[in-house]
Design an enzyme around this catalytic site. Structure first.
Site, mmCIF file in Angstrom:
data_model
loop_
_atom_site.group_PDB
_atom_site.id
_atom_site.type_symbol
_atom_site.label_atom_id
_atom_site.label_comp_id
_atom_site.label_asym_id
_atom_site.label_seq_id
_atom_site.Cartn_x
_atom_site.Cartn_y
_atom_site.Cartn_z
ATOM 1 N N PHE A 1 34.616 47.598 44.675
ATOM 2 C CA PHE A 1 35.147 46.541 43.611
ATOM 3 C C PHE A 1 34.039 45.779 43.067
ATOM 4 C CE2 PHE A 1 38.719 48.440 45.511
ATOM 5 C CZ PHE A 1 39.864 48.494 44.611
ATOM 6 N N CYS B 1 49.927 46.461 40.074
ATOM 7 C CA CYS B 1 49.811 45.567 41.226
ATOM 8 C C CYS B 1 48.999 44.525 40.897
ATOM 9 C CB CYS B 1 49.319 46.604 42.216
ATOM 10 S SG CYS B 1 50.612 47.633 43.091
ATOM 11 N N LYS C 1 50.243 41.763 38.368
ATOM 12 C CA LYS C 1 51.400 41.135 38.656
ATOM 13 C C LYS C 1 51.496 40.459 40.210
ATOM 14 C CE LYS C 1 54.525 44.559 40.863
ATOM 15 N NZ LYS C 1 54.126 43.923 42.384
ATOM 16 N N GLY D 1 43.963 46.753 35.402
ATOM 17 C CA GLY D 1 45.259 46.779 35.031
ATOM 18 C C GLY D 1 46.423 47.538 36.149
#
Ligand SMILES: NC(=O)c1ccc[n+]([C@@H]2O[C@H](COP(=O)([O-])OP(=O)(O)OC[C@H]3O[C@@H](n4cnc5c(N)ncnc54)[C@H](O)[C@@H]3O)[C@@H](O)[C@H]2O)c1
Length: 450
Positions: free
Chosen positions: A261, A272, A275, A269
């Site tokens: 990451f 998960c 939001k 996007g």
């Protein structure tokens, strides 16, 4: 064991199918009749590697079935998993409408089944798998209790947030790195241990229910933070003449940081991260805490989704802007190996380009149908089933998703098909030297322009 899965989306269908594979008798309930009838025909409504075959096998062996009828499904069930959506509401908080409806439906089904069979077995275990704010399990318990009234029906609760990733859902579920389980009773713990008996016991992490609910948000927020952090580094790199790829490689070798990451790009996007970060900010705020880091993580991401359009605009500024230009777009899904386009950076770009009256020729290996469903037919937006058809006659190529098929294209062919040799790469797929050699003007994220 007889298990019921409520909600047959990415999480519910993967959970149900995998639990059936481990020998359980699984019934999946969904309110969407067309989805249920498609599933009964063996059709998975989205692309998820390996899921379709496993689903069909378990259906054929009569361990997996689909219905819209909760009461029938819950008859003699030992546990049910709530896997319905928890989308963002207007204010960014988690919308629990579907969870509430599912909870009330469960309660009414339990009552109906009690009437049909007075000697009901052990209390039903109700497991909340949907990602939902701390306190949701308590609400589910309250909603169910309200419906049950004084019927005497008993149930126990567990929180079991799901960590599977779209694109590797089957493997993530069947070979989890860990399973987080929140319980407040021995009965719930024992039943969850039995359900997850396919997993090494040391991977089952038991805790109290609020901590389990919180763990899911903390994990997603951590990952989103790493992405926004690297995007921030990339934006600084571009301005000071550094290369974010070099940074990443060196940072990744630091064992305290690790390599996952850390990729800069055009923003995260999916259903998960966006939001969940917003929901965590929201329920933290409701508890009296203003999370500055997470607010910034979301803001950085919203801004990062604009970088593709900004880079394109800058390229065409001198030539009269983007109006009337044709842009080839490679990638619609929010990440590779899924057809999911929820909150995908490509959708932000499409909207900006259409607003600027540009035309788009878009390709994606899996997500065209979903994009069409989501955006509807739009004038100026054309889909192609071959990546080179998208490029044909376009004034620039934009890469928005790092599908393997885009990693090593025939650059000579791309250059011949494009009106001008211009690539804007939101995923840093190509090396600067390769682009230079192939004769492209090339803009990526956090690296020098070629
Ligand atoms: N998609 C992922 O990668 C992922 C990963 C981990 C956790 N989650 C979480 O899991 C939950 C589900 O996500 P998803 O992506 O599977 O959602 P989804 O939108 O793909 O599927 C939800 C399904 O629930 C059904 N549904 C809604 N209300 C219902 C009801 N009352 N009874 C029965 N069915 C009902 C819908 O028709 C739909 O088929 C969310 O909270 C999400 O945040 C998702």
């Amino acid at each position: 064991m007889k298990l019921v899965i409520i909600g047959s989306g990415y999480v519910g269908l993967a959970t149900g199918t995998c639990l059936a594979r481990f020998g359980n008798n699984v019934v999946c309930v969904d309110v969407d009749e067309s989805r249920v009838s498609a599933l009964r025909q063996g059709e998975v409504p989205f692309y998820e590697p390996g899921l379709s075959d496993m689903m069909k096998r378990n259906m054929a062996e009569e361990r997996l079935s689909f219905t819209t009828r909760m009461t029938e499904a819950l008859k003699d069930a030992e546990a049910c998993f709530i896997c319905v959506g928890t989308p963002s509401s207007q204010d960014g908080g988690a919308d629990l409408t579907y969870v509430e409806q599912a909870s009330r439906d469960i309660a009414n089904a339990m009552k109906a089944n009690l009437k049909a069979n007075a000697q009901n077995a052990a209390p039903l275990l109700v497991v909340v798998k949907s990602t939902s704010p701390v306190g949701t399990n308590a609400k589910v318990k309250k909603w169910i209790s309200e419906e049950l009234g004084d019927s005497g029906v008993e149930f126990v609760m567990a929180s079991n947030p799901e960590f599977l990733r779209e694109g590797s859902a089957v493997r993530d579920f069947t070979e989890p790195e860990r399973v987080v389980i929140g319980v407040d009773s021995e009965m719930a713990e024992a039943r969850m241990r039995a359900i997850y008996s396919f997993t090494e016991p040391e991977k089952l992490i038991f805790m109290d229910i609020p901590s389990a609910e919180m763990t899911k948000y903390a994990a997603n927020a951590m990952l989103a933070t790493r992405i926004s952090f690297m995007n921030e580094m990339a934006n600084i790199c571009e301005r000071v003449g550094a290369n974010v790829d070099s940074l990443r490689k060196a940072m990744a070798l630091d064992s305290r940081i690790g390599g996952k990451f850390l990729y800069a790009g055009c923003g995260y996007g999916g259903s998960c991260f966006p939001k969940d970060v917003r929901a965590l900010c929201d329920f933290a705020r409701a508890s009296g805490y203003d999370s500055r880091i997470l607010t910034a993580v979301d803001e950085v991401n919203v801004r990062q989704k604009e970088v593709l359009y900004e880079k394109l605009s800058a390229c065409f500024a001198a030539g009269g802007g983007l109006e009337g230009k044709t842009i080839a777009l490679w990638g619609l899904a929010f990440k590779p190996k899924t057809s999911d386009t929820r909150e995908a950076p490509a959708l932000t770009l499409i909207q900006s380009l259409l607003d600027a009256r540009a035309r788009i020729q878009a390709h994606d290996p899996r997500a065209i149908d979903e994009t069409r469903r989501y955006l509807g037919e739009r004038q100026g937006l054309l889909y192609t089933h071959d990546p080179y058809d998208a490029v044909n006659g376009a004034d620039a190529l934009v890469v928005a998703t790092e599908w393997d098929v885009y990693r090593q294209p025939d650059f000579e062919r791309v250059r011949r098909l494009l009106n001008s040799p211009l690539i804007v790469d939101g995923r840093n797929l190509y090396s600067l030297s390769e682009m230079k050699k192939a004769g492209f003007r090339y803009y990526s994220v956090g690296r020098a322009a070629v």
